[in-house]
Structures are given as structure tokens and as C-alpha cells.
Design a protein around this motif. Structure first.
Motif, PDB file in Angstrom:
ATOM      1  N   LEU A  29      -1.295  -4.051   4.335  1.00  0.00           N
ATOM      2  CA  LEU A  29      -0.151  -4.844   3.619  1.00  0.00           C
ATOM      3  C   LEU A  29       0.786  -3.987   3.539  1.00  0.00           C
ATOM      4  O   LEU A  29       1.986  -4.578   3.501  1.00  0.00           O
ATOM      5  N   HIS A  30       0.755  -2.493   3.288  1.00  0.00           N
ATOM      6  CA  HIS A  30       2.124  -1.701   3.221  1.00  0.00           C
ATOM      7  C   HIS A  30       2.750  -1.714   4.922  1.00  0.00           C
ATOM      8  O   HIS A  30       3.638  -1.797   4.692  1.00  0.00           O
ATOM      9  N   PHE A  31       1.880  -2.051   5.617  1.00  0.00           N
ATOM     10  CA  PHE A  31       2.584  -2.066   6.939  1.00  0.00           C
ATOM     11  C   PHE A  31       3.056  -3.605   7.252  1.00  0.00           C
ATOM     12  O   PHE A  31       4.289  -3.732   7.721  1.00  0.00           O
ATOM     13  N   LEU A  32       2.345  -4.273   6.926  1.00  0.00           N
ATOM     14  CA  LEU A  32       2.608  -5.742   7.552  1.00  0.00           C
ATOM     15  C   LEU A  32       3.673  -6.571   6.750  1.00  0.00           C
ATOM     16  O   LEU A  32       4.699  -7.026   7.270  1.00  0.00           O
ATOM     17  N   ARG A  33       3.739  -6.366   5.402  1.00  0.00           N
ATOM     18  CA  ARG A  33       4.613  -6.962   4.513  1.00  0.00           C
ATOM     19  C   ARG A  33       6.037  -6.526   4.957  1.00  0.00           C
ATOM     20  O   ARG A  33       6.918  -7.637   5.206  1.00  0.00           O
ATOM     21  N   PRO A  34       6.549  -5.440   5.031  1.00  0.00           N
ATOM     22  CA  PRO A  34       7.802  -5.178   5.360  1.00  0.00           C
ATOM     23  C   PRO A  34       8.111  -5.543   6.740  1.00  0.00           C
ATOM     24  O   PRO A  34       9.308  -5.799   6.932  1.00  0.00           O
ATOM     25  N   LEU A  35       7.074  -5.296   7.653  1.00  0.00           N
ATOM     26  CA  LEU A  35       7.446  -5.709   8.904  1.00  0.00           C
ATOM     27  C   LEU A  35       7.759  -7.177   9.135  1.00  0.00           C
ATOM     28  O   LEU A  35       8.662  -7.534   9.890  1.00  0.00           O
ATOM     29  N   CYS A  36       7.347  -8.045   8.277  1.00  0.00           N
ATOM     30  CA  CYS A  36       7.616  -9.400   8.059  1.00  0.00           C
ATOM     31  C   CYS A  36       8.567  -9.817   7.235  1.00  0.00           C
ATOM     32  O   CYS A  36       8.833 -10.875   6.634  1.00  0.00           O
ATOM     33  N   LYS A  37       9.509  -8.699   6.732  1.00  0.00           N
ATOM     34  CA  LYS A  37      10.628  -8.894   5.858  1.00  0.00           C
ATOM     35  C   LYS A  37      10.250  -9.411   4.574  1.00  0.00           C
ATOM     36  O   LYS A  37      11.033 -10.030   3.829  1.00  0.00           O
ATOM     37  N   GLU A  38       9.165  -9.180   4.124  1.00  0.00           N
ATOM     38  CA  GLU A  38       8.529  -9.538   2.684  1.00  0.00           C
ATOM     39  C   GLU A  38       9.085  -8.181   1.674  1.00  0.00           C
ATOM     40  O   GLU A  38       8.716  -7.086   2.121  1.00  0.00           O
ATOM     41  N   ASN A  39       9.706  -8.264   0.724  1.00  0.00           N
ATOM     42  CA  ASN A  39      10.356  -7.221   0.053  1.00  0.00           C
ATOM     43  C   ASN A  39       9.147  -7.273  -1.357  1.00  0.00           C
ATOM     44  O   ASN A  39       9.747  -7.898  -2.366  1.00  0.00           O
ATOM     45  N   ASP A  40       8.279  -6.606  -1.163  1.00  0.00           N
ATOM     46  CA  ASP A  40       7.335  -6.479  -2.569  1.00  0.00           C
ATOM     47  C   ASP A  40       7.619  -5.317  -3.501  1.00  0.00           C
ATOM     48  O   ASP A  40       7.920  -4.301  -3.024  1.00  0.00           O
ATOM     49  N   VAL A  41       7.886  -5.677  -4.709  1.00  0.00           N
ATOM     50  CA  VAL A  41       7.999  -4.563  -5.800  1.00  0.00           C
ATOM     51  C   VAL A  41       7.186  -4.859  -6.739  1.00  0.00           C
ATOM     52  O   VAL A  41       7.170  -5.893  -7.315  1.00  0.00           O
ATOM     53  N   PRO A  42       6.319  -4.032  -7.115  1.00  0.00           N
ATOM     54  CA  PRO A  42       6.221  -2.611  -6.509  1.00  0.00           C
ATOM     55  C   PRO A  42       5.620  -2.652  -5.026  1.00  0.00           C
ATOM     56  O   PRO A  42       4.948  -3.695  -4.673  1.00  0.00           O
ATOM     57  N   SER A  43       5.950  -1.675  -4.230  1.00  0.00           N
ATOM     58  CA  SER A  43       5.511  -1.817  -2.745  1.00  0.00           C
ATOM     59  C   SER A  43       3.894  -1.426  -2.767  1.00  0.00           C
ATOM     60  O   SER A  43       3.395  -1.137  -3.775  1.00  0.00           O
ATOM     61  N   TRP A  44       3.331  -1.696  -1.597  1.00  0.00           N
ATOM     62  CA  TRP A  44       1.707  -1.742  -1.614  1.00  0.00           C
ATOM     63  C   TRP A  44       1.289  -0.240  -1.903  1.00  0.00           C
ATOM     64  O   TRP A  44       0.303   0.045  -2.281  1.00  0.00           O
ATOM     65  N   ARG A  45       2.096   0.756  -1.287  1.00  0.00           N
ATOM     66  CA  ARG A  45       2.059   2.123  -1.537  1.00  0.00           C
ATOM     67  C   ARG A  45       1.816   2.586  -3.181  1.00  0.00           C
ATOM     68  O   ARG A  45       1.030   3.159  -3.471  1.00  0.00           O
ATOM     69  N   ASP A  46       2.823   2.033  -3.739  1.00  0.00           N
ATOM     70  CA  ASP A  46       3.042   2.176  -5.207  1.00  0.00           C
ATOM     71  C   ASP A  46       1.868   1.568  -5.929  1.00  0.00           C
ATOM     72  O   ASP A  46       1.291   2.368  -6.925  1.00  0.00           O
ATOM     73  N   GLN A  47       1.519   0.457  -5.557  1.00  0.00           N
ATOM     74  CA  GLN A  47       0.265  -0.216  -5.852  1.00  0.00           C
ATOM     75  C   GLN A  47      -1.107   0.583  -5.668  1.00  0.00           C
ATOM     76  O   GLN A  47      -1.815   0.748  -6.462  1.00  0.00           O
ATOM     77  N   MET A  48      -1.108   1.094  -4.738  1.00  0.00           N
ATOM     78  CA  MET A  48      -2.268   2.043  -4.117  1.00  0.00           C
ATOM     79  C   MET A  48      -2.359   3.291  -5.265  1.00  0.00           C
ATOM     80  O   MET A  48      -3.256   3.724  -5.592  1.00  0.00           O
ATOM     81  N   GLU A  49      -0.926   3.964  -5.352  1.00  0.00           N
ATOM     82  CA  GLU A  49      -0.885   5.105  -6.103  1.00  0.00           C
ATOM     83  C   GLU A  49      -1.405   4.728  -7.810  1.00  0.00           C
ATOM     84  O   GLU A  49      -1.921   5.483  -8.383  1.00  0.00           O
ATOM     85  N   ASP A  50      -1.011   3.663  -8.155  1.00  0.00           N
ATOM     86  CA  ASP A  50      -1.416   3.232  -9.442  1.00  0.00           C
ATOM     87  C   ASP A  50      -2.946   2.882  -9.691  1.00  0.00           C
ATOM     88  O   ASP A  50      -3.755   3.258 -10.365  1.00  0.00           O
ATOM     89  N   PHE A  51      -3.582   2.252  -8.524  1.00  0.00           N
ATOM     90  CA  PHE A  51      -5.021   2.172  -8.253  1.00  0.00           C
ATOM     91  C   PHE A  51      -5.604   3.752  -8.211  1.00  0.00           C
ATOM     92  O   PHE A  51      -6.650   3.726  -9.177  1.00  0.00           O
ATOM     93  N   LEU A  52      -5.180   4.579  -7.446  1.00  0.00           N
ATOM     94  CA  LEU A  52      -5.863   5.893  -7.466  1.00  0.00           C
ATOM     95  C   LEU A  52      -5.862   6.421  -8.946  1.00  0.00           C
ATOM     96  O   LEU A  52      -6.702   7.081  -9.016  1.00  0.00           O
ATOM     97  N   ASP A  53      -4.597   6.337  -9.630  1.00  0.00           N
ATOM     98  CA  ASP A  53      -4.484   6.984 -10.803  1.00  0.00           C
ATOM     99  C   ASP A  53      -5.516   6.422 -11.899  1.00  0.00           C
ATOM    100  O   ASP A  53      -6.136   7.016 -12.691  1.00  0.00           O
ATOM    101  N   ALA A  54      -5.875   5.063 -11.525  1.00  0.00           N
ATOM    102  CA  ALA A  54      -6.666   4.305 -12.583  1.00  0.00           C
ATOM    103  C   ALA A  54      -8.144   4.548 -12.174  1.00  0.00           C
ATOM    104  O   ALA A  54      -8.976   4.416 -13.087  1.00  0.00           O
ATOM    105  N   GLU A  55      -8.319   4.623 -11.066  1.00  0.00           N
ATOM    106  CA  GLU A  55      -9.832   4.768 -10.453  1.00  0.00           C
ATOM    107  C   GLU A  55     -10.335   6.100 -10.135  1.00  0.00           C
ATOM    108  O   GLU A  55     -11.427   6.306 -10.241  1.00  0.00           O
ATOM    109  N   THR A  56      -9.587   7.313  -9.879  1.00  0.00           N
ATOM    110  CA  THR A  56     -10.155   8.350  -9.298  1.00  0.00           C
ATOM    111  C   THR A  56      -9.848   9.635 -10.287  1.00  0.00           C
ATOM    112  O   THR A  56      -8.676   9.757 -10.674  1.00  0.00           O
ATOM    113  N   LEU A  57     -11.073  10.174 -10.561  1.00  0.00           N
ATOM    114  CA  LEU A  57     -10.893  11.510 -11.283  1.00  0.00           C
ATOM    115  C   LEU A  57     -11.231  12.448 -10.409  1.00  0.00           C
ATOM    116  O   LEU A  57     -10.816  13.771 -10.075  1.00  0.00           O
ATOM    117  N   ASP A  58     -12.160  12.160  -9.336  1.00  0.00           N
ATOM    118  CA  ASP A  58     -12.831  13.140  -8.342  1.00  0.00           C
ATOM    119  C   ASP A  58     -11.870  13.294  -7.246  1.00  0.00           C
ATOM    120  O   ASP A  58     -11.323  12.170  -6.665  1.00  0.00           O
TER     121      ASP A  58
END
Length: 136
Positions: free
Chosen positions: A54-83
Motif C-alpha cells: 500500500l505504501h507503493f500503490l496508494r501514492p501511485l494512484c494519487k491517494e494521499n494518506d495521512v499518516p502514510s503507510w510507512r508511518d503506520q508501519m513505524e507505529d506498528f513496529l514501535d508497538a509490536e517489536t522489542l526484539d
């Protein structure tokens, strides 16, 4: 549409379908899940891959998501991973999802929009399933 352009569009669609169908099987085989991993680990790995796509496809199709899918992934990593190793595996899956579409698409097509819709739906299903079954 010329014969050459039609052939090129069909070939691109084939490449994307092949990547979507073949890559997840290879990743499951290649990436080991530790015995102490949560029971929903494979679902989260797939979710990471969906975020990347989705981080690739949404901007390609001119969808402006805030937060971006990369930012959502960062939030997910911070919440889910300690290792750190687990974090790296999630990042690898995100990158795989991104690359799987970036090699085949330069423009937003009907196939790209279809894939985007399917990934949004699958991601929502995974999130709903994991949170309803394992949420605190």
C-alpha cells in the motif's frame, strides 16, 4: 490500444500476479518463526507486507494518506517489536510488499486499483481478527 501496449499490459499483470502468488509461499519457507512467537505472528508478517504494498500503490494512484503507510508501519513496529531480529523480519516483509509492485507498475492501472482494494480489505480483516482474538 495497440497490440504491443496490450501485450505489455498483460505481461505486467502476469508479473504482479506471479509475485503475489509466489512470494508469500517463499517467505513462509525462508523465514522461521521462533517457538516463542505469538500465535498471530504469520498474520502480522502478512500485514507488514500489505503495508509495504500500500505504501507503493496508494501514492501511485494519487491517494494521499495521512499518516502514510510507512508511518503506520513505524507505529506498528514501535508497538509490536522489542526484539531487533523480529523487527528486521517485519521490515523485510514491508520491503518485499513494496518491491513486489514497484517492479511491475509505473502508472496507476485498473489492476493496481484492484490490488489496492484487495490489500485494504485483507489488512482490515487481519487487524480485526488479531485484535478480537488476542487483544487485551
Amino acid at each position: 490500444m495497440s497490440h504491443r501496449r496490450l501485450h505489455l499490459a498483460a505481461f505486467r499483470t502476469f508479473l504482479v500476479l506471479a509475485a503475489v502468488l509466489v512470494c508469500p509461499v517463499q517467505v513462509v519457507i525462508a523465514q522461521e518463526v521462533s517457538p516463542d512467537a505469538p500465535p498471530y505472528e504469520q498474520q502480522l508478517m502478512r500485514l507488514s507486507e500489505i503495508f509495504g504494498a500500500l505504501h507503493f500503490l496508494r501514492p501511485l494512484c494519487k491517494e494521499n494518506d495521512v499518516p502514510s503507510w510507512r508511518d503506520q508501519m513505524e507505529d506498528f513496529l514501535d508497538a509490536e517489536t522489542l526484539d531487533e531480529n523480529r523487527r528486521r523480519r517485519f521490515i523485510e516483509r514491508f520491503n518485499q510488499g513494496y518491491r513486489g509492485f514497484s517492479v511491475a507498475y509505473r502508472d496507476c492501472t485498473d489492476a493496481a486499483r484492484l490490488a489496492m482494494g484487495q490489500y485494504l480489505s485483507e489488512g482490515e480483516t487481519i487487524i480485526t481478527d488479531v485484535t478480537s482474538r488476542y487483544g487485551r
